[in-house]
Write a protein that holds these residues in place. Structure first.
Motif, mmCIF file in Angstrom:
data_model
loop_
_atom_site.group_PDB
_atom_site.id
_atom_site.type_symbol
_atom_site.label_atom_id
_atom_site.label_comp_id
_atom_site.label_asym_id
_atom_site.label_seq_id
_atom_site.Cartn_x
_atom_site.Cartn_y
_atom_site.Cartn_z
ATOM 1 N N PRO A 179 0.966 -1.362 -0.068
ATOM 2 C CA PRO A 179 -0.015 0.057 -0.129
ATOM 3 C C PRO A 179 0.697 1.227 -0.087
ATOM 4 N N ASP A 180 2.185 1.279 0.489
ATOM 5 C CA ASP A 180 3.111 2.302 0.606
ATOM 6 C C ASP A 180 3.258 2.894 -0.824
ATOM 7 N N SER A 181 3.208 1.997 -1.900
ATOM 8 C CA SER A 181 3.690 2.188 -2.897
ATOM 9 C C SER A 181 2.790 3.239 -3.699
ATOM 10 N N THR A 182 1.376 3.197 -3.232
ATOM 11 C CA THR A 182 0.361 3.824 -4.013
ATOM 12 C C THR A 182 0.246 5.379 -3.301
ATOM 13 N N PHE A 183 1.062 5.701 -2.437
ATOM 14 C CA PHE A 183 1.081 7.255 -2.069
ATOM 15 C C PHE A 183 1.291 8.073 -3.214
ATOM 16 N N GLY A 184 0.634 9.212 -3.012
ATOM 17 C CA GLY A 184 0.967 10.089 -4.142
ATOM 18 C C GLY A 184 0.178 9.560 -5.735
ATOM 19 N N THR A 185 -0.335 8.661 -5.782
ATOM 20 C CA THR A 185 -1.067 8.300 -7.010
ATOM 21 C C THR A 185 -2.509 8.130 -6.696
ATOM 22 N N PHE A 186 -3.090 7.770 -7.869
ATOM 23 C CA PHE A 186 -4.564 7.433 -7.591
ATOM 24 C C PHE A 186 -4.647 5.743 -7.501
ATOM 25 N N PHE A 193 -11.332 1.156 -2.164
ATOM 26 C CA PHE A 193 -12.538 0.489 -2.784
ATOM 27 C C PHE A 193 -12.788 -1.157 -2.363
ATOM 28 N N ARG A 194 -11.715 -1.717 -2.121
ATOM 29 C CA ARG A 194 -11.694 -3.142 -1.644
ATOM 30 C C ARG A 194 -11.578 -3.471 -0.313
ATOM 31 N N ASN A 195 -11.055 -2.372 0.496
ATOM 32 C CA ASN A 195 -10.694 -2.649 2.038
ATOM 33 C C ASN A 195 -10.954 -1.410 2.822
ATOM 34 N N PRO A 196 -12.134 -1.564 3.346
ATOM 35 C CA PRO A 196 -12.845 -0.484 4.147
ATOM 36 C C PRO A 196 -11.919 -0.038 5.233
ATOM 37 N N ALA A 197 -10.975 -1.033 5.597
ATOM 38 C CA ALA A 197 -10.111 -0.540 6.959
ATOM 39 C C ALA A 197 -8.858 0.222 6.339
ATOM 40 N N PHE A 198 -8.690 0.500 5.205
ATOM 41 C CA PHE A 198 -7.562 1.060 4.537
ATOM 42 C C PHE A 198 -7.739 2.336 4.818
ATOM 43 N N ARG A 199 -6.552 2.928 5.388
ATOM 44 C CA ARG A 199 -6.254 4.399 5.712
ATOM 45 C C ARG A 199 -5.304 5.088 4.756
ATOM 46 N N ARG A 200 -5.712 6.018 3.949
ATOM 47 C CA ARG A 200 -4.760 6.650 2.948
ATOM 48 C C ARG A 200 -3.636 7.727 3.909
ATOM 49 N N VAL A 201 -2.639 7.652 3.088
ATOM 50 C CA VAL A 201 -1.565 8.674 3.830
ATOM 51 C C VAL A 201 -2.090 10.005 3.433
ATOM 52 N N ASP A 202 -1.901 11.038 4.425
ATOM 53 C CA ASP A 202 -2.362 12.455 3.966
ATOM 54 C C ASP A 202 -1.126 13.283 4.036
ATOM 55 N N LEU A 203 -0.633 13.820 3.160
ATOM 56 C CA LEU A 203 0.557 14.425 2.741
ATOM 57 C C LEU A 203 0.515 15.896 3.870
ATOM 58 N N CYS A 204 -0.714 16.475 3.899
ATOM 59 C CA CYS A 204 -0.915 17.394 4.981
ATOM 60 C C CYS A 204 -0.476 17.220 6.484
ATOM 61 N N SER A 205 -1.166 15.977 6.648
ATOM 62 C CA SER A 205 -0.564 15.548 8.266
ATOM 63 C C SER A 205 0.843 15.261 8.123
ATOM 64 N N ILE A 206 1.530 14.747 6.944
ATOM 65 C CA ILE A 206 3.013 14.480 7.122
ATOM 66 C C ILE A 206 3.663 15.675 7.326
ATOM 67 N N ILE A 207 3.291 16.905 6.769
ATOM 68 C CA ILE A 207 3.809 18.079 6.635
ATOM 69 C C ILE A 207 3.677 18.726 7.952
ATOM 70 N N LEU A 208 2.544 18.667 8.870
ATOM 71 C CA LEU A 208 2.152 19.211 9.876
ATOM 72 C C LEU A 208 3.059 18.412 10.997
ATOM 73 N N HIS A 209 3.321 17.181 10.964
ATOM 74 C CA HIS A 209 3.884 16.367 11.958
ATOM 75 C C HIS A 209 5.253 16.148 11.663
ATOM 76 N N SER A 210 5.986 16.946 10.808
ATOM 77 C CA SER A 210 7.378 16.494 10.379
ATOM 78 C C SER A 210 8.227 17.091 11.693
ATOM 79 N N PRO A 211 9.561 16.981 11.759
ATOM 80 C CA PRO A 211 10.179 17.338 12.707
ATOM 81 C C PRO A 211 10.709 18.764 12.794
ATOM 82 N N TRP A 212 10.188 19.472 11.650
ATOM 83 C CA TRP A 212 10.538 20.825 11.520
ATOM 84 C C TRP A 212 9.877 21.581 12.674
ATOM 85 N N ALA A 213 10.361 22.860 13.247
ATOM 86 C CA ALA A 213 9.650 23.362 14.209
ATOM 87 C C ALA A 213 8.370 24.224 13.729
ATOM 88 N N HIS A 214 8.613 24.644 12.609
ATOM 89 C CA HIS A 214 7.711 25.588 11.907
ATOM 90 C C HIS A 214 7.825 25.627 10.313
#
Length: 214
Positions: A179-186, A193-214
Motif C-alpha cells: 500500500p505504501d507504493s500507492t502514495f501520491g497516485t490514484f 475500494f476493496r478494503n474499508p479498513a485502509f487508511r490513506r496517507v495524508d500529505l498535509c498531516s505528514i507536513i504538519l507532523h514533520s520534525p521541523w519546528a515551523h
C-alpha cells in the motif's frame, strides 16, 4: 499469435513482439493480457489520428508490459507496480540488443502511464500508452474513437462481461501487499475500494507532523 491488422493498423509480428507476447501471456491473467492487446490497438489508432510519429514495436512492447507489475511474480515487490513492469520491459529489451534510447522510451512510457498531466508532454510512445490505458480502463477519450474502431478492437480482443469489477480486483490483488507504493497516485483508490479498513496517507498531516519546528 495471429497478427493481421486492426482497420489498417498492423499488429507487430517481429521476433521481439512475439516473444513479448508469449512472456506476458504466460505471466498475466487472460483479463490483463487481452487488456494489453486492446491498449496497443487504442494507442496505435490514436497515434494515426493524431499523426504522431511513433514506433509500433516500442508501443507494442510498452503495451504488453505496462501491467506486468500486477502479476503474481511481483507479489513480494514493494516498488510501484508501474516500475516493476518498466524494469521487466527494460531487461527484456536489453536482452534483445535494443538501443538504450529506445529502451528509455519504453521504460518511461510504462512508468508514467498512470500519472495524469505528464505523459502527453513526453515522447509519442508515452503519450499514446497513457491515452490507451485510460481509454480501456476508464473510458477516457471514448468519444474520440469511432463506433467502427471500438467494435473492431473489442471483437479482436473482447472485454469480459464483468471487466469493470474484474480490473479493479486485478489492481487490488497486485497492490494490497504494498500500500505504501500507492502514495501520491490514484492507485490507493483500488485498495480503499476493496478494503474499508485502509487508511490513506495524508500529505498535509505528514507536513504538519514533520520534525521541523515551523
Amino acid at each position: 499469435m495471429s497478427t493481421g491488422d486492426i482497420l489498417g493498423i498492423p499488429v507487430p509480428d517481429s521476433a521481439i513482439a512475439r516473444e513479448a507476447t508469449e512472456l506476458v501471456r504466460d505471466s498475466e491473467s487472460e483479463l490483463l493480457f487481452l487488456h494489453s492487446m486492446r491498449v496497443y490497438a487504442w494507442g496505435a489508432l490514436a497515434g494515426r489520428r493524431r499523426k504522431l510519429a511513433f514506433d509500433p514495436e516500442l508501443l507494442y512492447v510498452g503495451s504488453m508490459f505496462h501491467d506486468l507489475g500486477l502479476a503474481v511474480r511481483f507479489r513480494e515487490s514493494t516498488l510501484r507496480f508501474e516500475v516493476d513492469g518498466a524494469n521487466a520491459a527494460r531487461d527484456f529489451l536489453r536482452g534483445h540488443g535494443i538501443a538504450e534510447r529506445d529502451i528509455e522510451k519504453v521504460w518511461s512510457a510504462i512508468a508514467f502511464h498512470t500519472t495524469p498531466g505528464i505523459p502527453q508532454f513526453m515522447h509519442p510512445e508515452a503519450a499514446l500508452l497513457h491515452v490507451a490505458t485510460g481509454m480501456d480502463v476508464a473510458g477516457r477519450a471514448y468519444d474520440q474513437f469511432t463506433d467502427e474502431e471500438r467494435e473492431a478492437v473489442t471483437s479482436a480482443w473482447p472485454r469480459a462481461q464483468d471487466f469493470k469489477h474484474a480490473i479493479i480486483d486485478a489492481f487490488y490483488e497486485g497492490l494490497k501487499h504494498r500500500p505504501d507504493s500507492t502514495f501520491g497516485t490514484f492507485n490507493d483508490d483500488f485498495i480503499a475500494f476493496r478494503n474499508p479498513a485502509f487508511r490513506r496517507v495524508d500529505l498535509c498531516s505528514i507536513i504538519l507532523h514533520s520534525p521541523w519546528a515551523h
